[in-house]
Every structure is written in C-alpha cells, then in structure tokens.
Design an enzyme around this catalytic site. Structure first.
Site, PDB file in Angstrom:
ATOM      1  N   PHE A 137      42.269  47.262  29.362  1.00  0.00           N
ATOM      2  CA  PHE A 137      42.959  47.882  30.489  1.00  0.00           C
ATOM      3  C   PHE A 137      42.817  46.962  31.688  1.00  0.00           C
ATOM      4  CE2 PHE A 137      43.710  50.528  34.168  1.00  0.00           C
ATOM      5  CZ  PHE A 137      44.877  51.190  33.782  1.00  0.00           C
ATOM      6  N   ASP A 222      37.590  40.083  33.491  1.00  0.00           N
ATOM      7  CA  ASP A 222      37.923  41.241  34.311  1.00  0.00           C
ATOM      8  C   ASP A 222      36.649  42.094  34.396  1.00  0.00           C
ATOM      9  OD1 ASP A 222      38.575  43.799  35.131  1.00  0.00           O
ATOM     10  OD2 ASP A 222      40.499  43.869  34.097  1.00  0.00           O
ATOM     11  N   LYS A 251      36.751  48.424  41.966  1.00  0.00           N
ATOM     12  CA  LYS A 251      35.958  49.636  41.720  1.00  0.00           C
ATOM     13  C   LYS A 251      34.676  49.735  42.556  1.00  0.00           C
ATOM     14  CE  LYS A 251      37.806  51.107  37.290  1.00  0.00           C
ATOM     15  NZ  LYS A 251      38.341  52.425  37.592  1.00  0.00           N
TER      16      LYS A 251
HETATM   17  C1  LIG Z   1      38.781  46.741  33.615  1.00  0.00           C
HETATM   18  C2  LIG Z   1      39.787  47.249  34.596  1.00  0.00           C
HETATM   19  N1  LIG Z   1      40.674  46.396  35.125  1.00  0.00           N
HETATM   20  C3  LIG Z   1      41.587  46.802  36.020  1.00  0.00           C
HETATM   21  C4  LIG Z   1      41.667  48.110  36.414  1.00  0.00           C
HETATM   22  C5  LIG Z   1      42.704  48.534  37.423  1.00  0.00           C
HETATM   23  O1  LIG Z   1      42.099  48.830  38.640  1.00  0.00           O
HETATM   24  P1  LIG Z   1      42.881  49.664  39.762  1.00  0.00           P
HETATM   25  O2  LIG Z   1      43.066  51.038  39.242  1.00  0.00           O
HETATM   26  O3  LIG Z   1      41.973  49.578  40.956  1.00  0.00           O
HETATM   27  O4  LIG Z   1      44.170  48.956  39.993  1.00  0.00           O
HETATM   28  C6  LIG Z   1      40.777  49.036  35.882  1.00  0.00           C
HETATM   29  C7  LIG Z   1      40.854  50.454  36.251  1.00  0.00           C
HETATM   30  O5  LIG Z   1      40.406  51.337  35.572  1.00  0.00           O
HETATM   31  C8  LIG Z   1      39.811  48.598  34.947  1.00  0.00           C
HETATM   32  O6  LIG Z   1      38.925  49.449  34.402  1.00  0.00           O
END
Ligand SMILES: Cc1ncc(COP(=O)(O)O)c(C=O)c1O
Length: 408
Positions: A137, A222, A251
């Site tokens: 994700f 990420d 986050k």
């Molecule tokens: C690993 C990861 N990358 C990216 C995101 C996307 O973040 P945002 O919701 O702040 O755009 C998330 C959100 O859950 C995530 O868990």
C-alpha cells in the site's frame, strides 16, 4: 442549532469513501479516547499508526501552541527555522543525506517516484519503471494506486498511470525477473502494513538491496507506517542491515499533525530547483510538531520501549492463540501487530471489542491490526488483552453453539 446527529449528517454530506465505526470521537488523552456520549475507549488504532505519542501529548501541544502564536505558514519561497531543524534531526539520525517535506504519505511516495524517474533519466538511459509488490500500500493518488499492488484498489480506476510493475512480496526471484533496462528503482515497505502486517524473511530486504546495487537501480523504502519508532527502531531498515537510497515518511512523524517527507542519499538527490515543490510542505507548524515528536522519541528511547512492550503484547496474543483454536497467526514487529483468524470474523470481533471499550482495526476480513500509540504501557496492553480475551471467549461459545445446532 444543537447538533448531535453527526453520523446522520456524515451520511448525507460526504462522498461515501469510509466505512466508519459508529462512534463520534470528541477527545483524547494518551492511549484513551472519549466519544460524544462520554464513553471511554482504549485506542489500539492510534489514528492508523499516526498518534505516536498518544492523543494530545503535552510536549507536542506546548510546542504547537507556541509556534501557532509565532509563525504558521510562509511558503517555501523563504527559509524557515523549524523545517531546517527537522531536516537536521532526520538526517543526523538516519542514513540519508537530504530531505523534502510534503503533507501526506501518498505525496511523499509520489515525490520519491519522481526523484527516481529523474535519476533514471539522468543516469539510467531514461529508465522510468518502479517495481513494487503485491499486497503493498503506497497511497491513494492515481500513480500510487498504480504502485499499490492490490487489484481491488486498482480496478475501479483503470487505466492507471503506467510505469509500475507489481511482483510478489518476499520473493527475490520475482523481483529479479521483473527487472529490465526500463527499471529505475524498487519500492517496498519493510513490513507491509495495510496488506495485513506481512513481515518478510530476515534476508529479503538485504537481498533486494544487493540486487538494486548490482543493477545500479534505486532501493526505495516506504517507511510511512514502519518509521518513527513503530517497529522498535527509529526506522525499520535498521533491523535488516540495509540502507535505502530513498526513504519516505509520514504518519507518526507529526504526532497527528499532517506531514510527509522523502529523504535521499546524496547520489540520488538529483532534483534541481523547480523540479518539485509544495505550498504547505514543510510549514513551520507541521515541522514544529514533527521536531518535537522526533526529539521526544529519541530522548526517551521510545523505540527501545516499543521493542519491549511489543514483545510483551505479541507474547500475550500468542497465549490467546493457544487458548482459541480459531486464531491462525500472530505476526508483527514492535507495535505493528496482526491477529489473524481462520475465518472472516474480524468485523464481528471488532464490533464486540467496541462494545467493551476497545478500538481495533480490521486490516483484512480475517485479521485485526493493532497499532496503538507508542507510549502504551504493559498495564494498558493487559487491559486490552483482557477485553480481547473476553470477546474471543464469547466468539468461542457462539461457534460451539452453532456446531451443536448443526449436529442436532
Ligand atoms: C506504507 C504506506 N504508504 C503510504 C501510505 C499513504 O499515506 P497517506 O494516507 O498519508 O497518503 C500509507 C497509508 O496507510 C501506508 O501505510
């Protein structure tokens, strides 16, 4: 006009994107939140792994109060001190050399991918493809939907931006096979969060890093969910003996104040002025929250505490697994943990937890995810596990009753 019909109003006013739990939260303190009826809940959702220091942590509230009275936003036309201090903190405490600040996780990943594409143009004969993994994700923008290897999230928006190849996670051979002259980088979560808290083999990230070095492509991590102490070290990569060329954060970075960032090693820092930017990114208010968060986390060895309390939590869940044979697996690191069932009962369990004052996240139809504030204590874990145990006992009785009825 008195308004206590918030949930009805939401149904009427909003695009139908969220499956919200029927609770209207109005206040929070530490690992606890209260709803508009005065009911108290132990929060294992933590703003989806955002409230690193709990709700309304005094250190952050104080810093924000002071900064809000001083300078909130200026644009990046000017230098501002909180963002430079935050950059220093992140760079001194990671293996990366330069940073860009934005406002969310998806935006951080978009920036990282743009940076990798610039690198591909300049150093890899125009290579532009990024390899990502199934069940990953990476965010909700169109490009990050393309990067996110989940068909159900991609299908409604086809055709998606090209330039992403999704392969199996935790499978170095699949990644090697997908690498071509078009590949400029690989982007992975050190532990997949939204995909179900999938922890790779200990050697996987090292193998990916080795492959990226051999192919001279970029290794992008990420760490939006795993970073800032969540898994028991400031960044999860530290536990795998690797160093990403680019890393993304969001986050937990701002303790609930929206902020994202991507960081790069010097050789990958190829942007020139005008190639990327942001209006709100790096504003003094968000950077103050993030500075106070990171300082607190380092000064109080929060990652060390997360490691300890995370182990304690996992051990307690393992003992529930011994007790309830419909639990299939407990997995995770630090305070990013999943409890997987043999059947799709996560919603039922979460609903009963809610009625007993415990907030949990349904990460898959058959799995719950726990990502509480990093400051949760063993005593609070005990309280959460006691509630879970009583909910699971109820579930067990229900299942036994059903079995008995079937037999009759
Ligand atoms: C690993 C990861 N990358 C990216 C995101 C996307 O973040 P945002 O919701 O702040 O755009 C998330 C959100 O859950 C995530 O868990």
């Amino acid at each position: 006009m008195p308004q206590n019909n918030w949930q009805e109003l939401e149904q009427k006013l909003f695009l139908k994107t969220f499956n919200r739990t029927p609770v209207t939260l109005v206040r929070g303190q530490g690992v606890w939140v209260w709803d508009d009826q005065g009911r108290q809940y132990l929060d294992l959702v933590g703003g989806w792994a955002v409230n690193s220091l709990g709700h309304c942590p005094p250190a952050i509230v104080e810093a924000l109060e002071k900064q809000a009275k001083t300078l909130i936003q200026t644009s990046n036309q000017f230098y501002t001190i909180p963002q430079i201090e935050l950059a220093q903190l992140l760079i001194q405490n990671s293996c990366l050399d330069r940073v860009f600040f934005c406002n969310s996780g998806a935006e951080a990943n978009e920036g990282a991918v743009k940076l990798a594409r610039r690198y591909g143009k300049l150093h890899l004969n125009g290579a532009y493809e990024i390899i990502t993994t199934h069940s990953s994700f990476h965010g909700r923008t169109l490009a990050m939907t393309s990067a996110t290897g989940q068909g159900k999230l991609q299908e409604p928006y086809m055709p998606l931006p090209s330039g992403f190849v999704n392969v199996d996670y935790n499978n170095i051979k699949a990644l090697r096979r997908a690498t071509t002259a078009r590949t400029c980088g690989v982007m992975l979560e050190p532990i997949q969060g939204e995909g179900g808290v999938n922890v790779p083999n200990d050697s996987y990230l090292k193998e990916v890093e080795g492959w990226c070095h051999k192919e001279e492509i970029l290794f992008i991590l990420d760490e939006i969910q795993t970073g800032i102490g969540r898994t028991g070290t400031l960044f999860a990569y530290e536990q795998y003996g690797v160093e990403p060329d680019i890393m993304t954060l969001a986050k937990g970075l701002g303790s609930g104040v929206p902020i994202g960032a991507f960081l790069a090693k010097e050789h990958a820092s190829v942007f020139v002025p005008g190639e990327h930017g942001s209006t709100f990114g790096g504003n003094p208010l968000a950077c103050t929250a993030a500075c106070a968060t990171v300082k607190y986390i380092i000064a109080n060895d929060i990652p060390g505490k997360v490691k300890q309390v995370g182990k304690y939590f996992i051990a307690k869940l393992e003992s529930l697994k011994q007790q309830f044979n419909f639990i299939n697996q407990v997995r995770g690191r630090g305070l990013l943990i999943a409890l997987e069932f043999n059947d799709e009962i996560a919603k039922e369990i979460a609903t009963t937890c809610l009625s007993k004052g415990l907030l949990v996240n349904i990460v898959k139809p058959n799995a719950l995810r726990f990502m509480p504030p990093l400051i949760i204590t063993e005593k609070e874990v005990d309280e959460a596990v006691d509630i879970l145990e009583s909910v699971l006992s109820q579930q067990k009785s229900k299942e036994e009753e059903l079995r008995w009825i079937k037999q009759c």
